[in-house]
Design a protein around this motif. Structure first.
Motif, PDB file in Angstrom:
ATOM      1  N   ILE A   4       0.814  -1.217   0.000  1.00  0.00           N
ATOM      2  CA  ILE A   4       0.000   0.000   0.000  1.00  0.00           C
ATOM      3  C   ILE A   4       0.847   1.266   0.000  1.00  0.00           C
ATOM      4  O   ILE A   4       0.332   2.366   0.064  1.00  0.00           O
ATOM      5  CB  ILE A   4      -0.997   0.062   1.181  1.00  0.00           C
ATOM      6  N   GLY A   5       2.140   1.139  -0.078  1.00  0.00           N
ATOM      7  CA  GLY A   5       3.003   2.288  -0.234  1.00  0.00           C
ATOM      8  C   GLY A   5       3.024   3.242   0.943  1.00  0.00           C
ATOM      9  O   GLY A   5       3.334   4.417   0.782  1.00  0.00           O
ATOM     10  N   ALA A   6       2.669   2.747   2.160  1.00  0.00           N
ATOM     11  CA  ALA A   6       2.733   3.627   3.330  1.00  0.00           C
ATOM     12  C   ALA A   6       4.193   3.873   3.715  1.00  0.00           C
ATOM     13  O   ALA A   6       5.074   3.112   3.342  1.00  0.00           O
ATOM     14  CB  ALA A   6       2.009   2.972   4.513  1.00  0.00           C
ATOM     15  N   THR A   7       4.437   4.940   4.448  1.00  0.00           N
ATOM     16  CA  THR A   7       5.804   5.168   4.929  1.00  0.00           C
ATOM     17  C   THR A   7       5.889   4.753   6.382  1.00  0.00           C
ATOM     18  O   THR A   7       4.927   4.849   7.135  1.00  0.00           O
ATOM     19  CB  THR A   7       6.172   6.664   4.823  1.00  0.00           C
ATOM     20  N   ARG A   8       7.038   4.261   6.776  1.00  0.00           N
ATOM     21  CA  ARG A   8       7.243   3.840   8.158  1.00  0.00           C
ATOM     22  C   ARG A   8       7.254   5.042   9.099  1.00  0.00           C
ATOM     23  O   ARG A   8       7.599   6.137   8.702  1.00  0.00           O
ATOM     24  CB  ARG A   8       8.607   3.149   8.288  1.00  0.00           C
ATOM     25  N   GLY A   9       6.915   4.788  10.352  1.00  0.00           N
ATOM     26  CA  GLY A   9       7.065   5.817  11.377  1.00  0.00           C
ATOM     27  C   GLY A   9       8.531   6.188  11.513  1.00  0.00           C
ATOM     28  O   GLY A   9       9.418   5.418  11.155  1.00  0.00           O
ATOM     29  N   GLU A  10       8.802   7.377  12.022  1.00  0.00           N
ATOM     30  CA  GLU A  10      10.202   7.828  12.062  1.00  0.00           C
ATOM     31  C   GLU A  10      10.976   7.209  13.209  1.00  0.00           C
ATOM     32  O   GLU A  10      12.192   7.149  13.181  1.00  0.00           O
ATOM     33  CB  GLU A  10      10.250   9.354  12.216  1.00  0.00           C
ATOM     34  N   ASN A  11      10.253   6.760  14.237  1.00  0.00           N
ATOM     35  CA  ASN A  11      10.958   6.438  15.472  1.00  0.00           C
ATOM     36  C   ASN A  11      11.499   5.022  15.567  1.00  0.00           C
ATOM     37  O   ASN A  11      12.519   4.805  16.181  1.00  0.00           O
ATOM     38  CB  ASN A  11      10.032   6.690  16.666  1.00  0.00           C
ATOM     39  N   LEU A 230      -7.732  -5.085  11.065  1.00  0.00           N
ATOM     40  CA  LEU A 230      -8.426  -4.730   9.819  1.00  0.00           C
ATOM     41  C   LEU A 230      -7.440  -4.168   8.789  1.00  0.00           C
ATOM     42  O   LEU A 230      -7.579  -4.429   7.589  1.00  0.00           O
ATOM     43  CB  LEU A 230      -9.563  -3.751  10.103  1.00  0.00           C
ATOM     44  N   ALA A 231      -6.443  -3.406   9.259  1.00  0.00           N
ATOM     45  CA  ALA A 231      -5.398  -2.912   8.341  1.00  0.00           C
ATOM     46  C   ALA A 231      -4.614  -4.100   7.789  1.00  0.00           C
ATOM     47  O   ALA A 231      -4.352  -4.193   6.579  1.00  0.00           O
ATOM     48  CB  ALA A 231      -4.460  -1.947   9.084  1.00  0.00           C
ATOM     49  N   PHE A 232      -4.257  -5.005   8.670  1.00  0.00           N
ATOM     50  CA  PHE A 232      -3.530  -6.226   8.300  1.00  0.00           C
ATOM     51  C   PHE A 232      -4.306  -6.996   7.236  1.00  0.00           C
ATOM     52  O   PHE A 232      -3.758  -7.435   6.219  1.00  0.00           O
ATOM     53  CB  PHE A 232      -3.370  -7.083   9.558  1.00  0.00           C
ATOM     54  N   GLN A 233      -5.624  -7.143   7.461  1.00  0.00           N
ATOM     55  CA  GLN A 233      -6.444  -7.933   6.540  1.00  0.00           C
ATOM     56  C   GLN A 233      -6.600  -7.237   5.196  1.00  0.00           C
ATOM     57  O   GLN A 233      -6.626  -7.898   4.152  1.00  0.00           O
ATOM     58  CB  GLN A 233      -7.809  -8.213   7.172  1.00  0.00           C
ATOM     59  N   SER A 317      -6.339  -0.036  -0.468  1.00  0.00           N
ATOM     60  CA  SER A 317      -5.114   0.598   0.039  1.00  0.00           C
ATOM     61  C   SER A 317      -5.455   1.737   0.991  1.00  0.00           C
ATOM     62  O   SER A 317      -4.852   1.877   2.061  1.00  0.00           O
ATOM     63  CB  SER A 317      -4.295   1.184  -1.120  1.00  0.00           C
ATOM     64  N   GLN A 318      -6.433   2.540   0.596  1.00  0.00           N
ATOM     65  CA  GLN A 318      -6.835   3.661   1.458  1.00  0.00           C
ATOM     66  C   GLN A 318      -7.463   3.154   2.752  1.00  0.00           C
ATOM     67  O   GLN A 318      -7.245   3.731   3.822  1.00  0.00           O
ATOM     68  CB  GLN A 318      -7.821   4.567   0.707  1.00  0.00           C
TER      69      GLN A 318
END
Lengths: 356, 356
Positions: A4-11, A230-233, A317-318
């Motif tokens: 889904i092209g999300a970006t990782r958290g910075e921390n 739900l995001a995982f699925q 994806s959204q």
């Protein structure tokens, strides 16, 4: 390229999350193996094969035991409640046992021949063993928790039991949907919430419950876990159609072969427009002819293209991003160490960018 | 003529035991039905069919829900602990749910097409529903107990969970034995103790545990239930070969058809002598040719005659009496009202003289 092209958290870096998962595996696996060793033969061997600890001939193997997100969650959320990570171990083991009970039965029910790049248990050891070993893992899950003998363990078992019943409800809904011509987006989300959300919700709260968290804190963590599920699925549904078999360990177009009414499909059907209508006609023809499985690769590729054209891929994806955001926001309802919060966000990042 | 020709106790008449079972059914069934109604469709309908509440077309039915010995035990032993019978209801319901979970899965695994004079669930609703509804009943059993929210309910759930795991161990041993040429009498008793004894032991103690009994009293009641279970199973093994299909609701020679290594068979094999040796030769030939199921009625009748000639039938009748005596003696380890003791003895009488 992620699903889904999300970006990782910075921390928390990718390496940090992988270390977290590995740590969860190291703390949990010996207890899991000791529990499985209690089963009467040949169930102990069959279960060891399922977990990837031995191969089909009984020789030790270093198999892919899955992503181990659930154990990591159980240990982290014990820490969220101010307890040592180790307090969460019986919870982590119990959730893994329930998860694998459901995999054993679902693979048999769905006729799936491959899992984690290996033949499934029913394929190798027969349907009777798949049923019995699944049952045994479910019983063992409750036993591992209840033999702690504490009131917290009783509360944890109650949450696990309710989650398990919802998980079974979800599987029943899922197979019912395969025979329906139309399923609404909401029905699909309800099913996926039961099938995937409820057990991740439990994984995310069980360590805290064992660590003495209040019901309100446990509920906040369940909310995080439910929406993470739900995001995982949603990501799983994308991978089930467009995933690379070399990464996922499943067949190409796996969910389309099984006529799954997964999120991309129901979103495409709900979208309207020419591609949506064409897809609807194909599925209506399928429903009239449920035994026909003579489709070739081109037919699946064409259907996948229709789903994408109708917007089902983009919507899913959204949706993964929306569920991710809800999950992460729920963490703020609980007062927990900043470091644990960052790790839980990092785990959520990992779940939505995975490729298998 | 009863299966083992035992005489009833003098104090509780057959009519008294039937009233006891009926009372257990009346107190338990509404709670059981309410629990089953929580399942997601179509599992609620499938479970209602299994319990005999509706027929295949969904119309209300007044089916044979089984003998209901377990619920009666759970309610009586609440009273043995000095609590009202009603205290045992969640225990009675939980044990019935676990018992029926195991029937659903065992009928599928064993390929049994008939139970209680009706087609089994996998035959009517398919294997997927038999698996899922079984799973759901198991989860529901724990849920019904744990939502009592008391420490006693936690202790009861722990005993139920351990009993359930042993029950699954027993089923695994049972199907393993079908493929072995020889099984010892002790191995067979161990298997039957797991498969039948452990859940009856739980049924006989769970009401007392919910009623606040000490561990020692609960253990005495478990001992009664365990040996009652072995007596029950010995009678079942006799009925599985020589039972009247019109009474049992099963096929003629049911256990011989399934190559079950039940007590009469293993006792006959262990006895020595010409009939024992001839039986051994036939079973050895079977083991070399596991797919052969072309036997006719005469072949089964001849095998049954060999088992009887070798003494397997008589030994099993005596074993039922021995287990009955051990069960009844265990009741004296607990201080309970005389009336309840007599009812528990009456129930044991009923179990060993039944014809179905």
């Amino acid at each position: 390229m992620s699903a889904i092209g999300a970006t990782r958290g910075e921390n928390v870096t990718a390496a940090g999350v992988i270390a977290l998962l590995e740590n969860g595996r190291i703390l949990t696996t010996p207890v899991l193996r000791a529990a499985v060793a209690r089963l009467a033969p040949p169930m102990d061997t069959v279960a060891s094969y399922h977990f990837g600890w031995i191969d089909q001939t009984g020789r030790p193997a270093d198999g892919d035991g899955g992503k181990a997100v659930r154990p990591a969650l159980a240990l982290l959320t014990a820490e969220a409640a101010g307890a040592p990570a180790e307090t969460g171990i019986p919870g982590a083991v119990a959730v893994e046992l329930v998860h694998n009970f459901s995999l054993l039965h679902d693979d048999l029910i769905d006729g799936d021949e491959q899992r984690r790049h290996r033949d499934t248990v029913w394929k190798v050891h027969g349907p009777a063993q798949a049923i019995l070993v699944g049952d045994a893992l479910f019983a063992l899950a409750n036993e591992v928790l209840l033999e702690q003998g504490t009131p917290e363990a009783g509360r944890a078992t109650r949450r696990l039991t309710t989650a398990t019943r919802k998980l079974i409800d979800g599987q029943a809904q899922d197979i019912t949907f395969e025979h329906l011509e139309r399923v609404s987006v909401q029905e699909c989300l309800d099913m996926e919430g039961n099938k995937t959300g409820s057990l991740l919700a439990c994984a995310a709260s069980i360590g805290a419950v064992l660590g003495g968290a209040s019901d309100a804190d446990a509920d906040a963590l369940e909310e995080y876990g439910y929406h993470l599920g739900l995001a995982f699925q949603a990501v799983d549904d994308l991978l089930g159609i467009w995933g690379d078999p070399a990464s996922t360990g499943k067949q190409t177009w796996s969910d389309l072969r099984q006529r799954k009414k997964s999120l991309p499909v129901v979103a495409a059907l709900a979208a309207g427009g020419p591609a949506s209508e064409r897809l609807g006609e194909l599925l209506a023809a399928d429903a009239k002819n449920p035994e026909n499985d003579a489709f070739n690769e081109e037919e699946f590729a064409m259907r996948a293209a229709l789903i994408e054209e109708a917007g089902g891929r983009e919507w899913t994806s959204q949706e993964a991003r929306r569920q991710y955001a809800t999950a992460v926001a729920a963490l703020d309802k609980m007062d927990m160490p900043e470091e644990i919060n960052r790790k839980l966000v990092g785990l959520a990042d990992f779940v939505v960018v995975r490729e298998k």
